[in-house]
Write an enzyme that holds these catalytic residues in place. Structure first.
Site, PDB file in Angstrom:
ATOM      1  N   ASP A   1      30.160  61.179  11.303  1.00 10.65           N
ATOM      2  CA  ASP A   1      29.685  62.258  10.430  1.00 10.65           C
ATOM      3  C   ASP A   1      29.007  61.611   9.222  1.00 10.65           C
ATOM      4  OD1 ASP A   1      31.675  61.316   8.811  1.00 10.65           O
ATOM      5  OD2 ASP A   1      32.873  63.134   8.847  1.00 10.65           O
TER       6      ASP A   1
ATOM      7  N   ASP B   1      34.690  68.709  17.736  1.00  6.96           N
ATOM      8  CA  ASP B   1      35.682  67.736  17.253  1.00  6.96           C
ATOM      9  C   ASP B   1      36.648  68.466  16.346  1.00  6.96           C
ATOM     10  OD1 ASP B   1      33.699  67.810  14.841  1.00  6.96           O
ATOM     11  OD2 ASP B   1      35.464  66.758  14.098  1.00  6.96           O
TER      12      ASP B   1
ATOM     13  N   CYS C   1      51.165  69.451  33.826  1.00 11.00           N
ATOM     14  CA  CYS C   1      50.312  68.383  33.281  1.00 11.00           C
ATOM     15  C   CYS C   1      50.581  67.077  34.016  1.00 11.00           C
ATOM     16  CB  CYS C   1      50.590  68.224  31.787  1.00 11.00           C
ATOM     17  SG  CYS C   1      49.670  66.881  31.011  1.00 11.00           S
TER      18      CYS C   1
ATOM     19  N   CYS D   1      49.705  64.060  32.867  1.00  9.72           N
ATOM     20  CA  CYS D   1      49.530  62.916  31.956  1.00  9.72           C
ATOM     21  C   CYS D   1      50.728  61.974  32.023  1.00  9.72           C
ATOM     22  CB  CYS D   1      49.240  63.385  30.536  1.00  9.72           C
ATOM     23  SG  CYS D   1      50.683  63.644  29.493  1.00  9.72           S
TER      24      CYS D   1
ATOM     25  N   CYS E   1      54.027  63.472  30.571  1.00 13.45           N
ATOM     26  CA  CYS E   1      54.695  64.511  31.360  1.00 13.45           C
ATOM     27  C   CYS E   1      55.248  63.944  32.668  1.00 13.45           C
ATOM     28  CB  CYS E   1      53.738  65.665  31.611  1.00 13.45           C
ATOM     29  SG  CYS E   1      53.313  66.497  30.062  1.00 13.45           S
TER      30      CYS E   1
ATOM     31  N   HIS F   1      49.641  63.210  25.025  1.00 10.09           N
ATOM     32  CA  HIS F   1      49.675  64.474  25.776  1.00 10.09           C
ATOM     33  C   HIS F   1      48.664  65.487  25.218  1.00 10.09           C
ATOM     34  CE1 HIS F   1      50.887  68.137  27.720  1.00 10.09           C
ATOM     35  NE2 HIS F   1      50.859  68.673  26.515  1.00 10.09           N
TER      36      HIS F   1
END
Ligand SMILES: [Zn+2]
Length: 382
Positions: A93, A266, A304, A306, A309, A335
């Site tokens: 930015d 974002d 999930c 991931c 998890c 996560h």
């Protein structure tokens, strides 16, 4: 029109589109969420972790890196990619949002903004030319124009004068930008006023940029106001350029924006909330601190896939949080970012199959059963 951006498909059920953006560090498939790495690190995540959760591009903050460790040092260390060991695309930015968030600590003039560092109180002047120079030194793939971001409560006349100055600053940014291969995005302001948003889009389009961003959202306004601005701006922005909404948001905000045809987002929400024990799951948002998870041996989110998890129980995550363990922030952040990036992947699949409108309706009806979630305001000091 951007040479590096291609819209591959437009969903026939709504404004959503599937695109790809080519950068020197890789191709980004859109719509996409960009994890925020304020200080050249996405808090609690290594670059390897970011790859595990399929992050395609990350964001870093010019204001923070200019003050510490300094853009010259980062340039001397081979640029931001090498410095932080992230070989994928980066967006920086311009520092504008952070500087304007300093309130009493800054003074605005046509030349730029004089401000005091939140770290040590030292005085600095940030101009459009310096904001571009810093971003060239950092070497991000996509950089942003220096703009003024007035608060949601600003009066109409103030917002009008401000966006006129933002347009003059955008011209100065474009004139100052030299670095090859680095894309420069313009920023549309105008607060919650549709006529001023339209005016700002005209101004920024006439200068011409590689992509277009909406600034000044998620600054404390109601969701209906935010969604109204998204809707009013979408048809006015160039069809063939990437569209980025800065600083949003909650998952439902991203879904709404994608439905209108926005491509990039974002927000600190998934990472900051993770560190506060607030986790996004397929069954709603949960607070891992809660006593109900004390003896819960099940996974955080059974839907999930991931790493967290698959391997850890809710009881363990609750224990880590309560014990103030560093691993708590690491696992929770992993996560939550996986959740956001999987949501983007699912959104892209839905668009490809012309069913994004249904996807949105199902998503919204799922979360409408939940209680409102705090922590939605875009904040600079993560
Ligand atoms: Zn998970």
């Amino acid at each position: 029109m951007s040479a590096s951006f291609t819209v591959h498909h437009r969903d026939t059920s709504c404004g959503a589109r599937l695109g790809s953006l080519i950068t020197p560090h890789g191709v980004i498939e859109t719509p996409i969420f960009m994890p925020v790495g304020t200080n050249a690190t996405v808090k609690a995540m290594t670059p390897e972790d970011l790859r595990d959760v399929h992050a395609q591009i990350i964001l870093a903050n010019t204001y923070h890196l200019y003050l510490r460790p300094g853009h010259r040092l980062i340039e001397q260390m081979g640029g931001l990619h090498r410095f932080m060991n992230w070989s994928g695309p980066i967006l920086t930015d311009s520092g504008g949002f952070q500087v304007f968030s300093l309130g009493e600590l800054r003074k605005i003039s046509e030349d730029g903004v004089r401000f005091q560092s939140h770290l040590d109180g030292s005085y600095h002047v940030l101009t459009p030319e310096l904001a571009i120079g810093i971003q060239e030194s950092l070497g991000a793939d996509i950089i942003m124009c220096f703009d003024e971001c007035p608060p949601a409560t600003a009066e109409y006349d103030y917002v009008k004068r401000s966006l006129e100055m933002t347009a003059r600053w955008a011209r100065r940014c474009k004139d100052a930008h030299r670095r090859d291969g680095q894309q420069l995005f313009g920023i549309v302001q105008g607060g919650m006023h549709y006529d001023l948003r339209a005016r700002s889009i005209d101004d920024i389009r006439s200068i011409g940029f590689d992509g277009y961003a909406l600034g000044g959202l998620s600054v404390g306004e109601e969701k209906e106001q935010m969604y109204g601005v998204m809707e009013c701006c979408a048809p006015l922005l160039p069809q063939d350029s990437p569209r980025y909404i800065m600083g949003i948001g909650a998952p439902e905000d991203l879904i709404e924006a994608i439905w209108h045809g926005y491509d990039m987002f974002d927000c600190v929400m998934p990472t900051r909330n993770a560190r506060n024990g607030m986790l996004f799951t397929s069954q709603g948002r949960i607070n891992i601190k809660a006593k109900i998870y004390e003896e819960d041996g099940g996974p955080l989110d059974p839907q999930c896939g991931c790493m967290v998890c698959r391997n850890y129980s809710r009881a363990y995550l609750r224990h880590l949080y309560r014990a103030g363990e560093i691993l708590s922030s690491m696992l929770n952040t992993h996560h939550n970012l996986h959740y956001y990036l999987k949501l983007m992947q699912d959104a892209r699949s839905a668009i490809r199959e012309n069913r994004f409108d249904l996807f949105r309706r199902q998503f919204i009806s799922g979360i409408s059963k939940e209680k409102p979630f705090e922590g939605g305001i875009h904040s600079c000091l993560e």
